[in-house]
Design a protein around this motif. Structure first.
Motif, PDB file in Angstrom:
ATOM      1  N   PHE A 257      -2.093  -6.012  -3.921  1.00 15.63           N
ATOM      2  CA  PHE A 257      -1.092  -6.189  -2.876  1.00 15.63           C
ATOM      3  C   PHE A 257      -1.504  -5.512  -1.572  1.00 15.63           C
ATOM      4  CE2 PHE A 257       1.345  -6.716  -6.766  1.00 15.63           C
ATOM      5  CZ  PHE A 257       2.202  -7.770  -6.460  1.00 15.63           C
ATOM      6  N   SER A 258      -0.990  -6.038  -0.476  1.00 15.74           N
ATOM      7  CA  SER A 258      -1.146  -5.390   0.822  1.00 15.74           C
ATOM      8  C   SER A 258      -0.422  -4.047   0.797  1.00 15.74           C
ATOM      9  CB  SER A 258      -0.549  -6.286   1.915  1.00 15.74           C
ATOM     10  OG  SER A 258      -0.301  -5.559   3.086  1.00 15.74           O
ATOM     11  N   SER A 259      -0.949  -3.074   1.499  1.00 16.11           N
ATOM     12  CA  SER A 259      -0.316  -1.750   1.523  1.00 16.11           C
ATOM     13  C   SER A 259       1.091  -1.813   2.108  1.00 16.11           C
ATOM     14  CB  SER A 259      -1.173  -0.770   2.324  1.00 16.11           C
ATOM     15  OG  SER A 259      -1.334  -1.241   3.652  1.00 16.11           O
ATOM     16  N   ALA A 260       1.341  -2.831   2.935  1.00 10.55           N
ATOM     17  CA  ALA A 260       2.671  -2.967   3.549  1.00 10.55           C
ATOM     18  C   ALA A 260       3.760  -3.178   2.506  1.00 10.55           C
ATOM     19  CB  ALA A 260       2.667  -4.135   4.532  1.00 10.55           C
ATOM     20  N   ILE A 261       3.383  -3.721   1.368  1.00  7.36           N
ATOM     21  CA  ILE A 261       4.362  -3.956   0.297  1.00  7.36           C
ATOM     22  C   ILE A 261       4.989  -2.641  -0.152  1.00  7.36           C
ATOM     23  CG2 ILE A 261       4.602  -4.658  -2.133  1.00  7.36           C
ATOM     24  CD1 ILE A 261       4.338  -7.039  -0.310  1.00  7.36           C
ATOM     25  N   PHE A 262       4.208  -1.577  -0.114  1.00 12.00           N
ATOM     26  CA  PHE A 262       4.672  -0.294  -0.650  1.00 12.00           C
ATOM     27  C   PHE A 262       5.197   0.650   0.429  1.00 12.00           C
ATOM     28  CE2 PHE A 262       1.144  -1.905  -3.267  1.00 12.00           C
ATOM     29  CZ  PHE A 262       1.860  -2.186  -4.428  1.00 12.00           C
ATOM     30  N   THR A 263       5.093   0.245   1.681  1.00 13.53           N
ATOM     31  CA  THR A 263       5.502   1.147   2.759  1.00 13.53           C
ATOM     32  C   THR A 263       6.646   0.611   3.602  1.00 13.53           C
ATOM     33  OG1 THR A 263       3.810   0.194   4.207  1.00 13.53           O
ATOM     34  CG2 THR A 263       3.219   2.175   2.946  1.00 13.53           C
ATOM     35  N   THR A 264       6.992  -0.677   3.473  1.00  8.67           N
ATOM     36  CA  THR A 264       8.060  -1.230   4.316  1.00  8.67           C
ATOM     37  C   THR A 264       9.355  -1.317   3.539  1.00  8.67           C
ATOM     38  OG1 THR A 264       7.414  -3.475   3.670  1.00  8.67           O
ATOM     39  CG2 THR A 264       6.502  -2.578   5.705  1.00  8.67           C
TER      40      THR A 264
END
Length: 264
Positions: A257-264
């Motif tokens: 997954f893109s890191s954005a999945i876990f930070t947004t």
């Protein structure tokens, strides 16, 4: 309905009086007095599920008419639709025996009963009552559920996901549709970005259910949709995969997954 009072206590004399008041104008011969007395007497020794089943049985006996006619009466006491995400159990609790009535007595009437569950779920919930129909009429239910995914009622859309969850809390576990979890994923895919959080919570919990049997399938299915899943997709992933977000599986998820999945 208040939180300080046990839920089961609402399913006794008070509810029998409420149902009698609603039914008697439609069925003047409805034996309200004996119905209330019988429900009151039996409810004392029963827990919640037992009380709901008992009231449905008493309704069946008191109405004393063919299922089609009884159902017409009961559909006329449902009241206005709930257009909010709250109140399904607090305001619509009195419909729990009606939903069970459909589940218990309507299994041989698939079209009538599915219509009734569609109407009930817009005021209360049909997530438990629909499951025997799903088991007995898999293709017909699946066809109807596919149509309901785009229904204007958020409660109908939620039923598509919640009613077919393999491990719905308080319900008997059901097998995957047609023995294949991919049918579940196809069913709930259009709901990934549903405007209602109430619906999205059900979708995430549904994915979590499926992942308990096939974790890799769910993770890879979600990873393939991370760029098209919509603005709510990151929340769906985190909630669906919550069981192993802090485990050793996290590293493999971060690779997919893109890191954005876990930070947004």
């Amino acid at each position: 309905m208040t939180q300080s009072k046990p839920l089961k206590s609402y399913f006794g004399r008070e509810l029998a009086l409420t149902l009698s008041d609603l039914i008697q104008p439609l069925v003047p011969r409805f034996p309200a007095e004996s119905f209330v007395v019988s429900v009151t007497r039996q409810s004392e020794s029963l827990e919640l599920k037992g009380r709901v089943a008992m009231i449905a049985a008493e309704l069946h006996q008191a109405l004393d008419m063919p299922y089609e006619d009884s159902l017409e009466v009961l559909l006329n006491i449902l009241g206005p639709e709930n257009e909010t995400e709250q109140g399904m159990f607090t305001n619509g609790y009195f419909l729990m025996p009606v939903a069970y009535y459909v589940e218990r007595y309507g299994l041989q009437h698939i079209d009538l009963s599915m219509h009734a569950l569609y109407e009930i779920t817009k005021r209360h919930t049909s997530e438990y009552a629909i499951r025997p129909f799903l088991l007995q009429y898999e293709d017909q239910c699946l066809e109807r559920l596919m149509e309901w995914r785009t229904d204007s009622s958020l409660h109908v859309r939620r039923l598509v996901s919640e009613g077919t969850r393999p491990r719905l809390p308080w319900a008997k576990r059901i097998p995957f549709i047609k023995g294949d979890p991919s049918h579940h994923l196809a069913l709930i895919e259009p709901l990934l970005n549903d405007p209602s959080l109430y619906v999205r919570k059900s979708v995430a919990n549904h994915l979590h259910d499926v992942s308990k049997d096939d974790r890799d399938l769910v993770i890879h299915w979600l990873a393939e949709r991370q760029h098209s899943g919509g603005e709510h997709f990151p929340w769906i992933v985190r909630h669906a995969c919550r069981s192993w977000m802090k485990s050793s599986e996290m590293k493999s998820m971060q690779e997919l997954f893109s890191s954005a999945i876990f930070t947004t």
